[in-house]
Design an enzyme around this catalytic site. Structure first.
Site, PDB file in Angstrom:
ATOM      1  N   ASN A   9      28.495   3.033 -10.832  1.00  0.00           N
ATOM      2  CA  ASN A   9      27.770   1.796 -10.530  1.00  0.00           C
ATOM      3  C   ASN A   9      26.317   2.199 -10.265  1.00  0.00           C
ATOM      4  O   ASN A   9      26.006   2.732  -9.210  1.00  0.00           O
ATOM      5  CB  ASN A   9      28.390   1.129  -9.294  1.00  0.00           C
ATOM      6  N   TRP A  10      25.487   1.930 -11.252  1.00  0.00           N
ATOM      7  CA  TRP A  10      24.083   2.367 -11.135  1.00  0.00           C
ATOM      8  C   TRP A  10      23.287   1.489 -10.166  1.00  0.00           C
ATOM      9  O   TRP A  10      22.168   1.827  -9.813  1.00  0.00           O
ATOM     10  CB  TRP A  10      23.415   2.343 -12.500  1.00  0.00           C
ATOM     11  N   HIS A  94      31.263  -6.871  -5.415  1.00  0.00           N
ATOM     12  CA  HIS A  94      30.836  -5.647  -4.711  1.00  0.00           C
ATOM     13  C   HIS A  94      30.345  -6.047  -3.320  1.00  0.00           C
ATOM     14  O   HIS A  94      29.758  -7.112  -3.136  1.00  0.00           O
ATOM     15  CB  HIS A  94      29.717  -4.960  -5.503  1.00  0.00           C
ATOM     16  N   GLU A  96      27.861  -5.253  -1.675  1.00  0.00           N
ATOM     17  CA  GLU A  96      26.425  -5.588  -1.595  1.00  0.00           C
ATOM     18  C   GLU A  96      26.192  -7.018  -2.084  1.00  0.00           C
ATOM     19  O   GLU A  96      25.301  -7.711  -1.584  1.00  0.00           O
ATOM     20  CB  GLU A  96      25.601  -4.569  -2.404  1.00  0.00           C
ATOM     21  N   GLU A 166      36.799  -0.364  -1.531  1.00  0.00           N
ATOM     22  CA  GLU A 166      35.560   0.261  -1.079  1.00  0.00           C
ATOM     23  C   GLU A 166      35.300  -0.088   0.391  1.00  0.00           C
ATOM     24  O   GLU A 166      34.746  -1.160   0.687  1.00  0.00           O
ATOM     25  CB  GLU A 166      34.390  -0.241  -1.927  1.00  0.00           C
ATOM     26  N   GLY A 172      27.514   4.647   0.197  1.00  0.00           N
ATOM     27  CA  GLY A 172      26.138   5.149   0.294  1.00  0.00           C
ATOM     28  C   GLY A 172      25.834   5.828   1.620  1.00  0.00           C
ATOM     29  O   GLY A 172      24.674   6.087   1.942  1.00  0.00           O
TER      30      GLY A 172
HETATM   31  C1  PEP Z   1      29.344   1.831  -4.729  1.00  0.00           C
HETATM   32  O1  PEP Z   1      28.222   1.421  -4.835  1.00  0.00           O
HETATM   33  O2  PEP Z   1      30.266   1.159  -5.181  1.00  0.00           O
HETATM   34  C2  PEP Z   1      29.559   3.121  -4.068  1.00  0.00           C
HETATM   35  C3  PEP Z   1      30.793   3.482  -3.815  1.00  0.00           C
HETATM   36  O3  PEP Z   1      28.452   3.860  -3.739  1.00  0.00           O
HETATM   37  P1  PEP Z   1      28.435   5.397  -3.224  1.00  0.00           P
HETATM   38  O4  PEP Z   1      29.283   6.181  -4.180  1.00  0.00           O
HETATM   39  O5  PEP Z   1      26.990   5.784  -3.307  1.00  0.00           O
HETATM   40  O6  PEP Z   1      28.965   5.401  -1.845  1.00  0.00           O
END
Ligand code: PEP
Length: 255
Positions: A9-10, A94, A96, A166, A172
């Site tokens: 996931n950019w 997601h 975010e 997640e 992050g």
């Molecule tokens: C994400 O954005 O879905 C994610 C898991 O980010 P990271 O790997 O940076 O924790």
């Protein structure tokens, strides 16, 4: 047998020029064909990413969509538009998007239906905050997110869907859930899907873990019974790290 799926996931990173550079670097690495590899890139990079990855086995995804096919929704994009470009996957819900753009379990459900109706493979994200885990409500909360996301979705469509667990506190932050914590939740997600559908359906739906997945923890995470892949943010922005994630089976890791 569920094929492992690792998706990058950019987020809001990489111009078209940077997309070209990063994908070319990734393509220099010999990637395992045993793992489904997906890059979820910004809308502006989708076309370039699709052209570069044609016939390489890497699939391209978007990071969001609107539930309507068209209309007065300024700034939004529909599944029809994504399909026209050749996009195959789309991330839905997601954390975010839920946190900054007011997405709810109800809009996630509408988006999931739109993606499935137009032939996109959805990666539906669920997960709890640290506070919710500390309060001991994480299992009930994620179960509820799954029930609401899959409301009125038939088993044939459900089978095509990928779920990403997640934990928000691990995204992050460099803080990964332990493989036991991740496996417990991914197992609960599968059990919930079984109660919504049946064992056959739940046994083909792939459940990923996401949250600070890195080359040195992927092997242990992927060894867990209910974890079928990873959704990866930060480590997908560096070709060498992403390559090591895809090639986790042969990776020397701290297990
Ligand atoms: C994400 O954005 O879905 C994610 C898991 O980010 P990271 O790997 O940076 O924790």
């Amino acid at each position: 047998m569920r094929k492992p799926i690792i998706a990058g996931n950019w987020k809001m990173n990489n111009t078209i020029e940077q997309t070209n550079d990063l994908i070319k670097e990734i393509l220099e690495i010999e990637l395992s064909g045993d793992v489904e590899t997906v890059l979820c890139v910004p809308y502006t990079s989708i076309q370039a990413a699709i052209e570069l990855t044609r016939e390489t086995g890497i699939k391209i995804g978007a990071q969001n969509l609107h539930w309507e096919k068209k209309g007065a929704y300024t700034g939004e994009i529909s599944s029809v538009m994504l399909k026209e470009l050749g996009t195959e996957y789309v991330i839905i819900g997601h954390s975010e998007r839920r946190q900054y753009f007011c997405e709810t379990d109800e809009t996630v459900n509408m988006k999931l239906k739109a993606a499935l109706n137009d032939g996109l493979i959805p990666i539906v994200c669920v997960g709890e905050t640290l506070g919710q885990r500390e309060d001991g409500i994480h299992l009930t909360l994620v179960k509820d997110q799954i029930v609401k996301a899959f409301k009125d979705i038939g088993s044939k469509d459900a089978e095509k869907t990928v779920v990403a667990y997640e934990p928000i506190w691990a995204i992050g932050t460099g803080k990964t859930a332990t493989s036991e914590q991740a496996n417990e939740m991914c197992g609960l997600i599968r059990k919930t899907l079984e109660s919504l559908y049946d064992k056959g359906t739940s046994s083909v739906i792939r459940v990923q873990y996401g949250g600070s997945v890195k080359p040195d923890n992927i092997k242990e995470l992927m060894s867990m019974e209910h974890i079928d892949g990873a959704l990866v943010g930060g480590a997908s922005l560096k070709a060498s790290d992403f390559g090591r994630l895809i090639n986790y089976k042969t990776e020397e890791a701290n297990v």
